[in-house]
Structures are given as structure tokens and as C-alpha cells.
Design a protein around this motif. Structure first.
Motif, mmCIF file in Angstrom:
data_model
loop_
_atom_site.group_PDB
_atom_site.id
_atom_site.type_symbol
_atom_site.label_atom_id
_atom_site.label_comp_id
_atom_site.label_asym_id
_atom_site.label_seq_id
_atom_site.Cartn_x
_atom_site.Cartn_y
_atom_site.Cartn_z
ATOM 1 N N LEU A 104 -13.046 17.890 -11.959
ATOM 2 C CA LEU A 104 -13.742 18.501 -12.730
ATOM 3 C C LEU A 104 -14.861 18.340 -13.766
ATOM 4 O O LEU A 104 -15.769 18.988 -13.965
ATOM 5 N N ALA A 159 -9.207 23.336 -15.268
ATOM 6 C CA ALA A 159 -8.286 23.262 -14.396
ATOM 7 C C ALA A 159 -7.419 24.320 -13.813
ATOM 8 O O ALA A 159 -7.180 24.752 -12.863
ATOM 9 N N CYS A 192 -9.516 26.855 -11.683
ATOM 10 C CA CYS A 192 -9.513 26.345 -10.462
ATOM 11 C C CYS A 192 -8.511 26.408 -9.867
ATOM 12 O O CYS A 192 -8.164 26.831 -8.437
ATOM 13 N N TRP A 193 -7.155 26.335 -10.306
ATOM 14 C CA TRP A 193 -5.973 26.416 -9.535
ATOM 15 C C TRP A 193 -5.808 28.230 -9.135
ATOM 16 O O TRP A 193 -5.513 28.359 -7.963
ATOM 17 N N VAL A 209 -5.740 18.974 -9.065
ATOM 18 C CA VAL A 209 -6.917 18.706 -9.787
ATOM 19 C C VAL A 209 -7.198 17.390 -10.245
ATOM 20 O O VAL A 209 -6.198 16.629 -10.642
ATOM 21 N N LEU A 228 -8.593 14.295 -12.961
ATOM 22 C CA LEU A 228 -8.682 14.442 -14.078
ATOM 23 C C LEU A 228 -9.377 13.222 -14.600
ATOM 24 O O LEU A 228 -8.823 12.130 -14.379
ATOM 25 N N LEU A 286 -2.364 21.999 -19.876
ATOM 26 C CA LEU A 286 -2.339 22.615 -18.595
ATOM 27 C C LEU A 286 -0.897 22.792 -18.281
ATOM 28 O O LEU A 286 -0.738 24.021 -17.472
ATOM 29 N N ILE A 299 -1.336 17.155 -10.723
ATOM 30 C CA ILE A 299 -2.150 16.625 -11.384
ATOM 31 C C ILE A 299 -2.809 15.181 -11.001
ATOM 32 O O ILE A 299 -1.547 14.448 -10.804
ATOM 33 N N ASN A 302 -16.970 24.970 -12.015
ATOM 34 C CA ASN A 302 -16.003 24.371 -11.093
ATOM 35 C C ASN A 302 -15.287 25.286 -10.513
ATOM 36 O O ASN A 302 -14.901 25.434 -9.204
#
Length: 281
Positions: free
Chosen positions: A13, A37, A40-41, A48, A50, A73, A83, A246
């Protein structure tokens, strides 16, 4: 190698360096990162990746910022994204600071394991000492965090083999081929072919190309049976002169996966492919 049709999309990201001056869509705060995030999911990213930024917008390994972002998140109760946290988000950080989050925080399912040191041109040396890599491998193994083995050059394959042989990394391994970084391996299909041919048969792998090499490596990875990574950490443009978000980069990757006759893997499917335990809330 991935012999099925399910392709894992990973979204990186923010990275540690690129400022909002270059692309105003780069997320910097825990709130911005967690929001990106989640988006994007929703568009198909199973993972993602991080990084954290400090109050000046510089990369930081601040454990509390990782914890805050993960809480935000996971506050989206419908979101089961994997994650994956960096361990190299601040060149000023000590080895202990680089490992503090993976050693102590809950909720981290994957973490980068950068398989060696090299001259990251023109800024300086990207240092990952044997001592650091051995200790990091032990922590990730003990805590059942899946290492994402980042390969920037072919010699790093041998370093990975060494630590796997020492029991510091658990098989099957998952590789992320990072191509096009100045000082690393150029982002060519020939180089990707070489790397794929020299990893264990039971390994999984993903790849990305930096900047303008983003799409050629994405398409090559799909053709070769791999997984893909996209995001503003690696590439800030959607097309020439057009800044990306993103979410846009993930959405285009998902379209490419489907157009190639494959399917976008869900986070649950990605966990199964990577040997990551099912998400426990």
C-alpha cells in the motif's frame, strides 16, 4: 509452483519512501492505510502488505502504529484479508526495532524476510545481516507467521537455501520476486524465468516489477503460474502520467487474472495455498 487457477493478489500500500508530493493517494496514517487495505480487499486483494509512516511521512517501525492499523483493519468484521507486515520499513531502525512487532503483536499472519543485503542505488546499503535473518526466521517460525521471502537478486536464493537448511525457515517456502529495484535484478521476463526455475518444487511464488515494469512482470507471472503484487509501494502510476490509487491497481490486476482464464483467490483460499492457519477473531 501454483498449478491451479487461483491467483493471489497482494497489495503493497505505501512503502517507506515515496511522499504524497508524487502521488496524493499514498496512504500515510494508520487510518488511511487501514481504509486503503479494506478497499483493496473488497476489490480482490487476498493479502495486504503494510508499512508504517511517522508524523513526517517517513518510514517507521513503530510497533504502536502497526498495532493501531491492525486494530482498525480488523474492525471491519466482514474483512478477512491476510495481514503481511514489513520488517524493513526504516533504514534507521535497529534489528530489535525491526522485529518488535512480529515478536509481540497478535494479528500478523505474514512478514517480509528480505533475503540479503545489497546497494539500493543511489541511497545506500539495504542491510539484512545473517544474524538478523537467522533471528527473524526463528521468531517467525515460533509464532507461526509465514515468511514472505523477498528476493531482489539471484544470489539471495542461496541465502534462503542456507537458512532453510538450518531450520530457520519452514517449508514450503513462499517467495516474492522484487524486480527492477536499482541495484537489484532488472525486471525482465528472462530474469523471472531464471528465478522461478531455481526455487524448490513445493514453493509458491509471487512477483512484481517496479514502476513501468509493473505490467510486464504482472502478465509474465500470470503466464508462468505465479501470484502477483501491486500497489503504490512499487508503482504510483496507472498509466503514463495518470496517478493511480491502490484500489485501481488491485482492480486492474483482478481483471487481468480473469482475462487470463484464472480466478482471483479469496483470503481463505490464499491461506490454504500458503499454509497459513484459518483466521481466528
Amino acid at each position: 509452483m501454483n498449478t491451479g487457477n487461483d491467483v493471489i493478489i497482494s497489495a503493497a500500500l505505501t512503502g517507506a519512501v515515496t511522499p504524497k508530493d508524487i502521488n496524493e493517494h499514498i496512504p500515510l496514517t494508520p487510518e488511511e492505510i487501514a481504509a486503503d487495505a479494506y478497499q483493496c480487499w473488497q476489490r480482490g486483494a487476498a493479502i495486504v502488505h503494510l508499512h508504517m509512516r511517522d508524523d513526517r511521512g517517513l518510514g517507521t517501525m513503530d510497533r504502536d502504529k502497526f498495532a493501531h492499523t491492525i486494530r482498525l483493519l480488523r474492525g471491519h468484521h466482514d474483512c478477512d484479508v491476510i495481514i503481511n507486515c514489513t520488517t524493513s520499513g526504516d533504514s534507521r531502525a535497529s534489528d530489535a526495532q525491526r522485529m518488535a512487532h512480529v515478536a509481540g503483536l497478535d494479528g500478523i499472519e505474514m512478514a517480509s524476510w528480505d533475503a540479503g543485503s545489497f546497494n539500493w542505488m543511489p541511497g545506500g546499503v539495504f542491510i539484512n545481516s545473517p544474524q538478523f535473518l537467522g533471528q527473524l526466521g526463528e521468531i517467525l517460525t515460533e509464532r507461526a507467521i509465514k515468511p514472505e521471502i523477498e528476493i531482489f537478486d539471484s544470489g539471495m536464493l542461496g541465502i534462503t537455501d542456507y537458512f532453510a537448511g538450518q531450520g530457520k525457515l519452514s517449508s514450503p517456502l513462499h517467495y516474492q520476486f522484487c524486480l527492477g529495484v536499482p541495484g537489484g535484478m532488472p525486471a525482465t521476463v528472462e530474469n523471472l524465468l531464471y528465478l522461478v526455475a531455481h526455487i524448490p518444487a513445493d514453493a509458491t511464488w509471487s512477483a512484481f516489477g517496479v514502476g513501468r515494469h509493473h505490467l510486464p512482470i504482472l502478465f509474465a507471472a500470470l503466464a508462468l503460474g505465479g501470484h502477483v503484487r501491486v500497489g503504490l509501494e512499487d508503482n504510483v502510476y496507472f498509466s503514463k502520467g495518470i496517478k493511480a490509487t491502490n484500489a485501481q491497481l488491485v482492480e486492474r490486476a483482478a481483471q487481468a487474472v480473469r482475462l487470463s482464464g484464472k480466478q482471483v483467490a479469496t483470503s481463505a483460499q490464499a491461506r490454504a495455498m500458503l499454509g497459513i492457519p484459518a483466521l481466528r477473531r
